[in-house]
Design a protein around this motif. Structure first.
Motif, mmCIF file in Angstrom:
data_model
loop_
_atom_site.group_PDB
_atom_site.id
_atom_site.type_symbol
_atom_site.label_atom_id
_atom_site.label_comp_id
_atom_site.label_asym_id
_atom_site.label_seq_id
_atom_site.Cartn_x
_atom_site.Cartn_y
_atom_site.Cartn_z
ATOM 1 N N SER A 1 -9.572 -3.312 -0.466
ATOM 2 C CA SER A 1 -9.247 -2.109 0.310
ATOM 3 C C SER A 1 -10.041 -2.076 1.614
ATOM 4 C CB SER A 1 -9.431 -0.843 -0.509
ATOM 5 O OG SER A 1 -10.753 -0.734 -0.930
ATOM 6 N N GLN B 1 -7.399 4.655 5.321
ATOM 7 C CA GLN B 1 -7.738 3.699 4.255
ATOM 8 C C GLN B 1 -6.477 3.004 3.749
ATOM 9 O OE1 GLN B 1 -9.692 5.334 0.727
ATOM 10 N NE2 GLN B 1 -11.233 3.738 1.063
ATOM 11 N N ASP C 1 0.885 -1.158 0.000
ATOM 12 C CA ASP C 1 0.000 0.000 0.000
ATOM 13 C C ASP C 1 0.924 1.209 0.000
ATOM 14 O OD1 ASP C 1 -2.634 1.455 0.782
ATOM 15 O OD2 ASP C 1 -1.222 2.093 2.321
ATOM 16 N N SER D 1 -5.220 0.178 0.613
ATOM 17 C CA SER D 1 -5.527 -0.664 -0.555
ATOM 18 C C SER D 1 -4.354 -1.596 -0.774
ATOM 19 C CB SER D 1 -5.712 0.194 -1.810
ATOM 20 O OG SER D 1 -6.841 0.992 -1.649
#
Ligand SMILES: Nc1ncnc2c1ncn2[C@@H]1O[C@H](COP(=O)(O)OP(=O)(O)OP(=O)(O)O)[C@@H](O)[C@H]1O
Length: 294
Positions: A262, A282, A122, A284
């Motif tokens: 995600s 967040q 990520d 992903s």
């Protein structure tokens, strides 16, 4: 060929420099360049220093715990293979791969025999072993600030810190919530879980099994989670993990996730990746292939 070593002198029981000295005396014919990380998050700088004089027939050895390995891999170009010798307190990656002793590690590195594995990346970092919420992130956070851990590490009893804090978590019930977006667009809301681990490998917390088949040698992630609303439920969840009853447990839920997944976290969620607390809203995750001398 030059052997480059990136070593965290502060990992585990501070054994990295002893291992470096052993390599220096056992392999005097081998040209060696040693780079010690000097502060937390110094991996970026040390990888850069290695890359300045790196040529294709050089070899890289990483000495540290899971956190060191994870951070070095984040900054290391994906086409450079690495060898790893564990000197951390938990050493979950080494345990999952049954990594050999120093002499065999060096023999594999010198012979250039390597094996492919998958890590997940990520923009914020690398997921090597696991991403954890709930009690396990709480334990990591408390351990990071624990004077007891430093003392126990010196006595080679670093694992004991995690055990003591896990017992304390039974009383605190540190829960977490997350929204997961799968690659087919399906949203999975997981709320108020005591145990949550997204595993790329088998163990966390110094050898506690997350999921028996989770492995860096597969290209998938194993999502394992459980609610522990009542004290005894939490006790049973921990016993399930300790006694490796994962697949028959009525508490643990399991799903397989793949590259492209995600996760969105709620504000204030305590999140740990490879045993390090990170602040992200967040994440992903994209699969990436690496090679380890093995
Ligand atoms: N010289 C240093 N002093 C303090 N911290 C360091 C130093 N070098 C690296 N670090 C930090 O130490 C952390 C990694 O520690 P690591 O996980 O390797 O050891 P550990 O916690 O003893 O082992 P394990 O994760 O296997 O339990 C990283 O955050 C890294 O940036």
């Amino acid at each position: 060929m030059t052997l480059f070593i990136i070593a965290n002198p502060n990992a585990g029981a501070h054994q990295a420099s002893q291992v470096v000295e052993k390599i220096k005396s056992n392999y005097p014919q081998l040209e060696q360049e040693i780079f010690y990380t000097a502060t937390p998050d110094d991996e970026k700088c040390q990888v850069r220093r290695v890359l300045k004089s790196w040529t294709d027939d050089d070899r890289l050895l990483i000495l540290g715990g899971d956190g060191t390995l994870s951070k070095v891999l984040y900054y290391l170009p994906e086409d450079i293979p690495f060898a790893y010798y564990p000197v951390g307190s938990g050493n979950d990656f080494a345990k999952a791969l049954s990594l050999p002793d120093l002499a065999t590690t060096m023999a594999n590195l010198l012979a250039g025999t390597s094996r492919e594995l998958t890590i997940f990346v990520d923009s914020a970092g690398v997921l090597l072993n696991s991403l954890d919420l709930g009690f396990s992130a709480w334990v990591v956070n408390r351990a990071a600030h624990s004077v007891v851990k430093q003392m126990l590490n010196r006595l080679h009893l670093g694992k004991l810190t995690y055990i003591l804090l896990a017992i304390l978590s039974l009383f605190k019930n540190p829960v977490a919530s997350v929204q997961i977006k799968k690659i087919n667009g399906v949203l999975l809301e997981i709320k108020d879980v005591y145990f949550f681990s997204l595993a790329n490998n088998t163990y966390f917390g110094g050898g506690v099994m997350i999921w028996p088949t989770a492995s860096v040698f597969s290209s998938q992630l194993d999502l394992v989670y459980a609610k522990g609303e009542h004290f005894w439920q939490r006790v049973l969840i921990l016993l399930t993990l300790v006694f490796k009853r994962h697949q028959s447990s009525p508490y643990l839920k399991h799903q397989v996730l793949v590259s492209g997944t995600s996760l969105t976290f709620f504000d204030g969620t305590l999140l740990s990746v490879d045993g390090e607390i990170i602040q992200e809203h967040q994440i992903s995750l994209t699969a990436q292939k690496r090679r380890i001398y093995l």
